[in-house]
Enzyme design. Structure first.
Site, PDB file in Angstrom:
ATOM      1  CG  HIS A 106      -1.969   0.917   1.398  1.00 13.39           C
ATOM      2  ND1 HIS A 106      -1.773   2.267   1.343  1.00 13.39           N
ATOM      3  CD2 HIS A 106      -3.284   0.724   1.611  1.00 13.39           C
ATOM      4  CE1 HIS A 106      -2.934   2.864   1.532  1.00 13.39           C
ATOM      5  NE2 HIS A 106      -3.872   1.971   1.675  1.00 13.39           N
TER       6      HIS A 106
ATOM      7  CD  GLU B 283      -3.299   1.455  -1.859  1.00 11.28           C
ATOM      8  OE1 GLU B 283      -3.816   2.579  -1.666  1.00 11.28           O
ATOM      9  OE2 GLU B 283      -3.825   0.385  -1.483  1.00 11.28           O
TER      10      GLU B 283
HETATM   11  O1  TA6 Z   1      -6.069   1.729  -0.219  1.00  8.78           O
HETATM   12  C1  TA6 Z   1      -7.004   2.714  -0.110  1.00  8.78           C
HETATM   13  C2  TA6 Z   1      -7.762   2.521   1.196  1.00  8.78           C
HETATM   14  O2  TA6 Z   1      -8.395   1.282   1.216  1.00  8.78           O
HETATM   15  C3  TA6 Z   1      -8.711   3.698   1.424  1.00  8.78           C
HETATM   16  O3  TA6 Z   1     -10.045   3.307   1.307  1.00  8.78           O
HETATM   17  C4  TA6 Z   1      -8.356   4.215   2.807  1.00  8.78           C
HETATM   18  O4  TA6 Z   1      -9.121   3.648   3.776  1.00  8.78           O
HETATM   19  C5  TA6 Z   1      -6.898   3.805   2.894  1.00  8.78           C
HETATM   20  O5  TA6 Z   1      -6.841   2.541   2.314  1.00  8.78           O
HETATM   21  C6  TA6 Z   1      -6.257   3.868   4.246  1.00  8.78           C
HETATM   22  O6  TA6 Z   1      -6.716   2.887   5.096  1.00  8.78           O
HETATM   23  P1  TA6 Z   1      -6.224   2.905   6.635  1.00  8.78           P
HETATM   24  O7  TA6 Z   1      -6.833   1.705   7.271  1.00  8.78           O
HETATM   25  O8  TA6 Z   1      -4.719   2.852   6.606  1.00  8.78           O
HETATM   26  O9  TA6 Z   1      -6.712   4.194   7.221  1.00  8.78           O
END
Ligand code: TA6
Length: 297
Positions: free
Chosen positions: A165, A269
């Site tokens: 990510h 990601e």
């Molecule tokens: O990868 C994008 C995502 O799924 C968004 O929807 C947002 O929630 C982000 O990840 C961050 O997630 P987190 O749990 O690290 O706040």
């Protein structure tokens, strides 16, 4: 460990130093002829990669927590064994909040440095067939990451999602474009996961974007005209690409993220999520490999 630093070196040019990082969490600092990198055992989390003469590649929030059981905001969270929300469980799996073990470090004669980290057995893993998760990082003039998951069950399929990510540092989000996803179908989280197709040659930012691109293994490039940099993301063993910028209101809702920090980051990601989730037969290994490289425009 306090201020103590332990150098894990051989007579090869690359250097690995073990030390306490933020929040006194154990951290590995890697120095090569071309670059420096920082990796926390907490979540096997790369928080810093920088080629000499260039700005850092990765964005790290000034408001990030560095604490047990808390995810680090920025760098490269390792998302496994599920992506997103899961009833009664933490968002984005448990791998990113566990203390991984350093199994191996190998400075190579060419100056590259490789590290292998392993996710230890944890209670949360007991609802899955037995597996091994290793993370191999290679640092040189690029950063290469491989998440290798082996199904140790004699007879059960191991189903999981995975995702690296990555938070990239950019000069100004409004001066950024992302190429390589035209024609791919995606789930638009901002529109309730509506299924859409990418029609544009390049994705540009002017509001919250949160998209899961499916069935794509193409390389993606981030063109940052403010910094004057092209970031190239090449991958193997991955059919999904997620693109995210929280923009203004989502930024204000995140306690570990600054209100204006959305201007300086973009997540691109690489993984296997939603309908691309991995179904691994007994005894087999899945390898998600991502290579991050840069060149100045
Ligand atoms: O990868 C994008 C995502 O799924 C968004 O929807 C947002 O929630 C982000 O990840 C961050 O997630 P987190 O749990 O690290 O706040």
């Amino acid at each position: 460990m306090g201020d103590a630093k332990v150098e894990l070196t051989t007579n090869a040019p690359g250097k690995v130093t073990f030390m306490d990082g933020c929040g006194d969490l154990p951290m590995l600092e890697v120095t090569t002829l071309w670059s420096t990198a920082e990796i926390y055992l907490h979540g096997a989390h790369v928080t810093h990669f920088r080629k000499q003469g260039e700005p850092p590649l990765l964005f790290l929030s000034q408001c990030s927590r560095f604490a047990e059981q808390q995810p680090i905001r920025g760098g490269i969270p390792v998302i496994f064994p599920w992506f997103g929300a899961r009833e009664g469980m933490a968002q984005h799996g448990f791998a990113r909040v566990k203390l991984w073990e350093l199994k191996e470090f190998a400075p190579a004669p060419d100056g590259s440095v490789s590290l292998r980290l392993r996710l230890p057995d944890v209670p949360e893993g007991s609802s899955f067939p037995p597996f091994t998760a290793d993370y191999i990082l290679t640092v040189n003039d690029a950063l290469t990451l491989q998440l290798a998951v082996t199904n140790n069950s004699p007879d059960e399929i191991l189903s999981f999602e995975n995702c690296l990510h990555t938070y990239f540092e950019v000069g100004d989000i409004t001066a950024v474009s992302i190429q390589g996803l035209k024609g791919a179908s995606y789930l638009d989280k901002v529109a309730g996961f509506a299924q859409k197709t990418e029609m544009d040659d390049a994705i540009r930012f002017g509001s919250e974007i949160d998209r899961i691109y499916l069935n794509t293994s193409e390389p993606v490039e981030i063109i940052d005209t403010r910094i004057g940099r092209r970031i190239r993301i090449e991958k193997q063993g991955s059919l999904s690409t997620v693109v995210w910028n929280p923009w203004i209101s989502k930024s204000q809702q995140m306690p570990d993220f600054g209100n204006e920090e959305y201007e300086r980051m973009v997540c691109v990601e690489s993984g296997n999520v939603a309908s691309n989730m991995v179904k691994l037969p007994p005894g087999e290994t899945s390898r998600l490999t991502v290579k991050l490289s840069t060149s100045m425009l």
